[in-house]
Design an enzyme around this catalytic site. Structure first.
Site, PDB file in Angstrom:
ATOM      1  N   ASP A  13      47.099  47.349  39.063  1.00  0.00           N
ATOM      2  CA  ASP A  13      46.460  47.524  40.444  1.00  0.00           C
ATOM      3  C   ASP A  13      45.053  47.225  39.966  1.00  0.00           C
ATOM      4  O   ASP A  13      44.392  48.002  40.282  1.00  0.00           O
ATOM      5  CB  ASP A  13      47.275  49.263  40.155  1.00  0.00           C
ATOM      6  CG  ASP A  13      48.598  49.501  40.403  1.00  0.00           C
ATOM      7  OD1 ASP A  13      48.838  49.404  41.621  1.00  0.00           O
ATOM      8  OD2 ASP A  13      48.878  50.152  39.359  1.00  0.00           O
ATOM      9  N   GLU A  14      44.803  46.238  39.392  1.00  0.00           N
ATOM     10  CA  GLU A  14      43.855  45.616  39.412  1.00  0.00           C
ATOM     11  C   GLU A  14      43.014  45.173  40.455  1.00  0.00           C
ATOM     12  O   GLU A  14      42.196  44.471  40.318  1.00  0.00           O
ATOM     13  CB  GLU A  14      43.372  45.033  37.715  1.00  0.00           C
ATOM     14  CG  GLU A  14      43.733  45.061  36.997  1.00  0.00           C
ATOM     15  CD  GLU A  14      45.334  45.590  36.490  1.00  0.00           C
ATOM     16  OE1 GLU A  14      46.025  45.491  35.490  1.00  0.00           O
ATOM     17  OE2 GLU A  14      46.184  44.634  37.409  1.00  0.00           O
ATOM     18  N   LYS A  16      44.603  42.002  41.235  1.00  0.00           N
ATOM     19  CA  LYS A  16      45.084  40.736  41.278  1.00  0.00           C
ATOM     20  C   LYS A  16      45.097  40.556  42.851  1.00  0.00           C
ATOM     21  O   LYS A  16      45.762  39.058  43.312  1.00  0.00           O
ATOM     22  CB  LYS A  16      45.915  40.808  40.797  1.00  0.00           C
ATOM     23  CG  LYS A  16      45.786  41.038  39.310  1.00  0.00           C
ATOM     24  CD  LYS A  16      46.786  41.299  38.205  1.00  0.00           C
ATOM     25  CE  LYS A  16      48.169  41.650  38.704  1.00  0.00           C
ATOM     26  NZ  LYS A  16      47.793  43.262  38.398  1.00  0.00           N
ATOM     27  N   LYS A  18      43.581  40.556  45.930  1.00  0.00           N
ATOM     28  CA  LYS A  18      42.692  39.939  46.088  1.00  0.00           C
ATOM     29  C   LYS A  18      42.658  38.834  45.765  1.00  0.00           C
ATOM     30  O   LYS A  18      41.655  37.892  45.917  1.00  0.00           O
ATOM     31  CB  LYS A  18      41.521  41.175  46.655  1.00  0.00           C
ATOM     32  CG  LYS A  18      40.101  40.281  47.150  1.00  0.00           C
ATOM     33  CD  LYS A  18      38.813  41.096  46.908  1.00  0.00           C
ATOM     34  CE  LYS A  18      37.965  39.977  47.585  1.00  0.00           C
ATOM     35  NZ  LYS A  18      37.009  41.258  47.583  1.00  0.00           N
ATOM     36  N   GLY A  40      53.211  45.219  44.138  1.00  0.00           N
ATOM     37  CA  GLY A  40      52.228  45.738  45.106  1.00  0.00           C
ATOM     38  C   GLY A  40      51.474  44.535  45.300  1.00  0.00           C
ATOM     39  O   GLY A  40      49.657  45.379  44.442  1.00  0.00           O
ATOM     40  N   HIS A  41      50.633  43.426  45.851  1.00  0.00           N
ATOM     41  CA  HIS A  41      49.481  43.276  46.517  1.00  0.00           C
ATOM     42  C   HIS A  41      49.133  43.906  47.676  1.00  0.00           C
ATOM     43  O   HIS A  41      50.243  43.182  48.627  1.00  0.00           O
ATOM     44  CB  HIS A  41      49.767  41.762  46.181  1.00  0.00           C
ATOM     45  CG  HIS A  41      50.296  40.912  44.676  1.00  0.00           C
ATOM     46  ND1 HIS A  41      49.489  42.176  44.017  1.00  0.00           N
ATOM     47  CD2 HIS A  41      50.428  40.086  44.262  1.00  0.00           C
ATOM     48  CE1 HIS A  41      50.055  41.216  42.311  1.00  0.00           C
ATOM     49  NE2 HIS A  41      50.268  40.423  42.915  1.00  0.00           N
ATOM     50  N   GLN A 223      52.547  43.614  37.981  1.00  0.00           N
ATOM     51  CA  GLN A 223      51.644  44.999  36.961  1.00  0.00           C
ATOM     52  C   GLN A 223      50.129  44.277  35.833  1.00  0.00           C
ATOM     53  O   GLN A 223      49.660  43.672  36.325  1.00  0.00           O
ATOM     54  CB  GLN A 223      52.807  45.068  35.754  1.00  0.00           C
ATOM     55  CG  GLN A 223      53.744  45.768  36.817  1.00  0.00           C
ATOM     56  CD  GLN A 223      55.418  45.036  37.255  1.00  0.00           C
ATOM     57  OE1 GLN A 223      55.402  44.101  36.582  1.00  0.00           O
ATOM     58  NE2 GLN A 223      55.579  45.398  38.512  1.00  0.00           N
TER      59      GLN A 223
END
Length: 447
Positions: A13-14, A16, A18, A40-41, A223
């Site tokens: 959830d960092e 990634k 974007k 999820g992105h 992840q």
């Protein structure tokens, strides 16, 4: 030409999605190498939000090939839903390719996942309940269904008739759940097969051919490092390898073909699900980070736990992945804070520790040691260059660089593509300087 891996340097959830979307502008191929619909992105383009779980972020660029690699596990129903959603907004998926050796998530995987997690009670791991772990378990047990099996109706029927009868024993006897109808499941998945057939290829060969043609390839993981099955906070981890090394295994690519590894970290830390979290904030500041950062999971909608930036896990991510540079996201979330804490080390049983402990028990007992920095108390969302940033924000980023010992190449200040500062070419920037123990420069051959 460059082959670049983008990984999460925390617990996922960092941001990634974007960063991958941003880097996809210069990529000819984007490859997803592990995970499943538990990931999820979220990508925002011109005010429109896209939430992708299986399809690589590069799909938003019409000339970019997107490949779902063999290390990914695929829920056909979810994948087809994503295809239809993209079609509705006139985004072509003609350039999407799926590895024929990727494993398939079945209904019994989802049922077992949810029932198993419920049985754990207070020892639950915090899975998404999407069947990812059981799919990978069947893969390791050599009873899994692969995409190429899905394409062969006779093979699929033979495999599923035996497998579903076997899984029904588990569902009925162990979990007291109703059995599945083999015919119904087979018919459902044969329908999925026909919809997905045009996309299925030998992905490893396709990636290799792209390298031979000197095309730019971007490998995106799901992840984050601390959720890695081998190197994360076990047992509170995912069922695959999000670390950079997983890109080679999950695509059929040799490690000598990788040119650069980019890590993505938030300017603070979040974690979803169960497990130790040394810098977690339970009070007002934690709520502020959650609200300003919109910290709710793309896949499950679960509220994320929020805490200060943890440089111990940051340095660990640098080491495990061989990071060349960092992208720092959501710096703007910290805009309102008077002071900002950074965890520089842990105290474990009265002893200071600067390295990540492998033991979950030890990790649970870690007490963070903080360095306090002044906040900037002004908005940064409209900053577009380093000089636009408040001095205290610059100092904060410089301090993170110092702690992590890698350069920050990208700073993200919001969800939109334009809310980004590029400090160094993340694709072709300089490699980290290798040093001998005495501080003198070393080459790769002598380091």
């Amino acid at each position: 030409m460059a082959n670049v891996i983008v990984i999460g340097a925390q617990w996922g959830d960092e941001g990634k999605g974007k960063i991958t979307d941003l880097l996809s502008r210069s990529a000819d191929v984007v490859v997803r190498y592990q995970g499943g619909v538990n990931a999820g992105h979220t990508i925002v383009v011109k005010g429109q939000t896209f939430k992708l779980h299986l399809i690589p972020s590069g799909i938003l660029y019409p000339k970019t090939d997107c490949i779902i690699g063999s290390g990914t596990v695929i829920d056909p129903q979810v994948l087809i839903t994503e295809l239809e959603q993209l079609k509705k907004v006139n985004i072509s998926t003609d350039n999407l390719f799926i590895s024929e050796t990727a494993h398939v998530t079945m209904p019994y995987h989802r049922m077992i996942d949810k029932a198993s997690e419920e049985r754990r009670g207070s020892h639950k791991i915090g899975t998404t309940g999407r069947g990812i772990g059981p799919t990978y378990a069947d893969k390791s047990e050599r009873t899994g269904i692969r995409m190429l099996d899905l394409m062969d109706s006779q093979q699929l029927q033979e495999q599923l008739e035996w497998t579903i009868n076997y899984k029904n024993i588990i569902l009925e006897k162990l979990y007291n759940l109703p059995p599945l109808d083999p015919k119904q499941v087979i018919d459902e998945y044969l329908g999925y097969a026909e919809r997905l057939r045009p996309f299925v290829v030998d992905a490893s060969l396709k990636i290799y051919n792209a390298i031979q043609r000197r095309r730019n390839i971007l490998f995106e993981g799901a992840q984050g490092t601390l959720l890695d099955l081998d190197h994360g906070t076990y047992p509170y981890v995912t069922s695959s390898n999000p670390v950079a090394g997983g890109a080679c295994v999950g695509t059929g690519l040799g490690p000598t073909m990788i040119d650069r590894v980019i890590g993505v970290s938030k300017a603070y830390t979040t974690r979803v699900g169960e497990g130790p979290f040394p810098t977690e904030l339970d009070g007002e500041i934690g709520e502020l980070l959650c609200d300003r950062g919109a910290e709710f999971g793309t896949t499950t909608g679960r509220k994320r736990r929020c805490g200060w930036f943890d440089a111990v896990i940051g340095r660990y991510a640098v080491r495990i992945n061989g990071l060349d540079c960092l992208a720092i996201t959501k710096l703007d979330v910290l805009d309102e804070l008077e002071e900002i804490e950074v965890c520089v080390a842990y105290e474990i049983d009265g002893v200071n520790c600067e390295n990540f402990p492998s033991s979950a028990k030890k990790f649970s007992s870690c007490r963070p040691i903080y360095k306090t920095l002044p906040g900037w108390k002004q908005p940064t969302g409209n900053c577009r260059s380093w000089s636009d940033l408040p001095r205290q924000a610059q100092d904060y980023l410089k301090y993170l660089e110092e702690l992590m010992e890698v350069p920050i190449a990208i700073v993200s200040l919001g969800p939109s593509r334009d809310q980004t500062i590029i400090l160094e070419d993340p694709i072709h920037g300089p490699k980290r300087t290798l040093l001998h123990a005495d501080g003198s420069p070393a080459s790769l051959l002598t380091a």
